[in-house]
Design an enzyme around this catalytic site. Structure first.
Site, short mmCIF file in Angstrom:
data_model
loop_
_atom_site.label_atom_id
_atom_site.label_comp_id
_atom_site.label_asym_id
_atom_site.label_seq_id
_atom_site.Cartn_x
_atom_site.Cartn_y
_atom_site.Cartn_z
N SER A 139 -8.77 -37.77 17.34
CA SER A 139 -10.02 -37.02 17.25
C SER A 139 -11.16 -38.01 17.08
O SER A 139 -10.95 -39.10 16.50
CB SER A 139 -9.98 -36.10 16.02
OG SER A 139 -11.29 -35.68 15.69
N TYR A 151 -8.21 -35.77 7.34
CA TYR A 151 -8.09 -35.66 8.80
C TYR A 151 -8.45 -37.00 9.47
O TYR A 151 -7.75 -37.46 10.37
CB TYR A 151 -9.02 -34.54 9.25
CG TYR A 151 -8.94 -34.12 10.69
CD1 TYR A 151 -7.85 -33.42 11.20
CD2 TYR A 151 -9.99 -34.40 11.58
CE1 TYR A 151 -7.80 -33.00 12.53
CE2 TYR A 151 -9.96 -33.98 12.90
CZ TYR A 151 -8.85 -33.28 13.37
OH TYR A 151 -8.82 -32.87 14.68
N LYS A 155 -5.99 -39.25 11.66
CA LYS A 155 -6.30 -39.50 13.07
C LYS A 155 -6.53 -40.99 13.34
O LYS A 155 -6.25 -41.47 14.44
CB LYS A 155 -7.52 -38.67 13.50
CG LYS A 155 -7.25 -37.16 13.49
CD LYS A 155 -6.10 -36.76 14.40
CE LYS A 155 -6.00 -35.25 14.62
NZ LYS A 155 -4.87 -34.88 15.50
P1 NAD Z 1 -5.26 -25.12 17.10
O1 NAD Z 1 -5.27 -24.86 15.64
O2 NAD Z 1 -5.95 -24.15 17.99
O3 NAD Z 1 -3.77 -25.30 17.63
C1 NAD Z 1 -2.86 -26.15 16.95
C2 NAD Z 1 -1.45 -25.76 17.33
O4 NAD Z 1 -0.56 -26.64 16.59
C3 NAD Z 1 -1.09 -24.34 16.93
O5 NAD Z 1 -0.43 -23.67 17.99
C4 NAD Z 1 -0.16 -24.50 15.73
O6 NAD Z 1 0.83 -23.49 15.62
C5 NAD Z 1 0.47 -25.85 16.02
N1 NAD Z 1 0.98 -26.50 14.79
C6 NAD Z 1 0.31 -26.66 13.63
N2 NAD Z 1 1.12 -27.26 12.73
C7 NAD Z 1 2.30 -27.49 13.35
C8 NAD Z 1 3.53 -28.05 12.94
N3 NAD Z 1 3.72 -28.52 11.69
N4 NAD Z 1 4.54 -28.14 13.83
C9 NAD Z 1 4.38 -27.64 15.09
N5 NAD Z 1 3.24 -27.08 15.53
C10 NAD Z 1 2.21 -27.00 14.67
O7 NAD Z 1 -5.89 -26.59 17.26
P2 NAD Z 1 -6.50 -27.32 18.54
O8 NAD Z 1 -7.96 -27.27 18.45
O9 NAD Z 1 -5.80 -26.87 19.75
O10 NAD Z 1 -6.07 -28.82 18.22
C11 NAD Z 1 -5.00 -29.49 18.85
C12 NAD Z 1 -5.08 -30.97 18.51
O11 NAD Z 1 -6.32 -31.51 18.95
C13 NAD Z 1 -4.99 -31.26 17.02
O12 NAD Z 1 -4.25 -32.45 16.80
C14 NAD Z 1 -6.43 -31.47 16.65
O13 NAD Z 1 -6.56 -32.27 15.51
C15 NAD Z 1 -6.97 -32.15 17.89
N6 NAD Z 1 -8.41 -32.05 18.05
C16 NAD Z 1 -9.01 -30.85 18.28
C17 NAD Z 1 -10.38 -30.82 18.46
C18 NAD Z 1 -11.14 -29.55 18.75
O14 NAD Z 1 -12.36 -29.61 18.87
N7 NAD Z 1 -10.48 -28.42 18.90
C19 NAD Z 1 -11.13 -31.99 18.38
C20 NAD Z 1 -10.49 -33.18 18.14
C21 NAD Z 1 -9.12 -33.20 17.99
#
Ligand code: NAD
Length: 247
Positions: A139, A151, A155
């Site tokens: 991230s 976080y 990351k």
């Molecule tokens: P989200 O919360 O919409 O989806 C996360 C998914 O991970 C969910 O389906 C959840 O069930 C699954 N999950 C959570 N804990 C778990 C575990 N212990 N084992 C297996 N599955 C698990 O989040 P997102 O926005 O889709 O984020 C996905 C990734 O991208 C994450 O690593 C997040 O940190 C990163 N990220 C997201 C953003 C953003 O703006 N959305 C920005 C930077 C980084």
């Protein structure tokens, strides 16, 4: 169809970014295992309805034996493993001086240790195979962000983990790269729309030079590129997908 007949695993693929990544990989011809703690069946159904090849695996990324079983499942089901995307992640934001240790521990566990297990289990197989692509989702917050000590630390750890994996496996035909999404519209971020009558969301948009949130497909496009033959000479990189937000 840049990934025709390649086999991929995407963790956290039940929704959000992971689902977007899995869809894109399937569109490019990969056979994809969607792994998630919450059932990824609906996401799988969307992909197969569109003509893609996909299956669901329920996993908690913090459990090493489950991660081992997930990699074995991909190999047993589709014959190999070419692409491992460690995407599952959570956040538990709060100012550092008030952060309960349990919020620190759980975020490190899911976001960093989960990526460690996924990278390690994939490498065990890919090193013998002599090829593979590992793509870890970090991230822009890895550089430090208000209210995100846990976080950001997790990351940043993902960056160090991936760069080390890249060095250790470059001679085995494996590339390892990190993608840092900026602000992507998923369940993790849409909650902001409800904060302060939407003003929190609007002020976030002002921080993005392009002026709007990214979509899971924006990250999926970068994953597909890194997984393709076109990216064969790219390893140990940290690539931002953030509309100019991450500097
Ligand atoms: P989200 O919360 O919409 O989806 C996360 C998914 O991970 C969910 O389906 C959840 O069930 C699954 N999950 C959570 N804990 C778990 C575990 N212990 N084992 C297996 N599955 C698990 O989040 P997102 O926005 O889709 O984020 C996905 C990734 O991208 C994450 O690593 C997040 O940190 C990163 N990220 C997201 C953003 C953003 O703006 N959305 C920005 C930077 C980084």
């Amino acid at each position: 169809m840049r990934l025709k007949d390649k086999v991929a695993i995407v963790t956290g693929a039940g929704r959000g970014l992971g689902k977007g990544i899995a869809k894109k990989l399937a569109e490019e011809g990969a056979k994809v295992v969607l792994a998630d703690m919450n059932s990824p069946d609906e996401a799988v159904a969307e992909i197969t309805a569109g003509g893609g090849t996909a299956s669901a695996f329920t996993v908690n990324v913090t459990k090493q034996e489950e991660m081992q079983a997930m990699v074995q499942y991909a190999i047993d089901t589709y014959g190999t493993l070419d692409i491992m995307v460690n995407n599952a992640g959570i956040n538990k934001d709060g100012m550092l001086h008030k952060m309960p240790a349990e919020n620190w521990n759980v975020v490190i566990d899911v976001d960093l240790t989960g990526a460690f297990y996924g990278t390690q289990e994939a490498l065990k197989y890919m090193r013998t195979q002599g090829s593979g692509r590992i793509i870890n989702i970090s991230s822009g917050s890895w550089l430090g962000n208000l209210g995100q000590a846990n976080y950001a630390a997790a990351k940043a750890g993902v960056v160090g983990l991936t760069k080390t994996a890249a060095r250790e496996s470059a001679q085995k035909g494996i590339t390892c790269n990190v993608i840092c999404p900026g602000f992507i519209e998923t369940d993790m971020t849409v909650k902001l729309k409800e904060v302060n009558e939407g003003k929190a969301w609007d002020s976030m948009m002002e921080r993005i030079p392009m002026g709007y949130a990214g979509q899971p497909s924006d990250v999926g496009n970068m994953v597909a590129f890194l997984a393709s033959d076109e990216a064969a000479y790219i390893t140990s990189e940290v690539i931002n997908v953030g509309g100019g937000m991450i500097v």
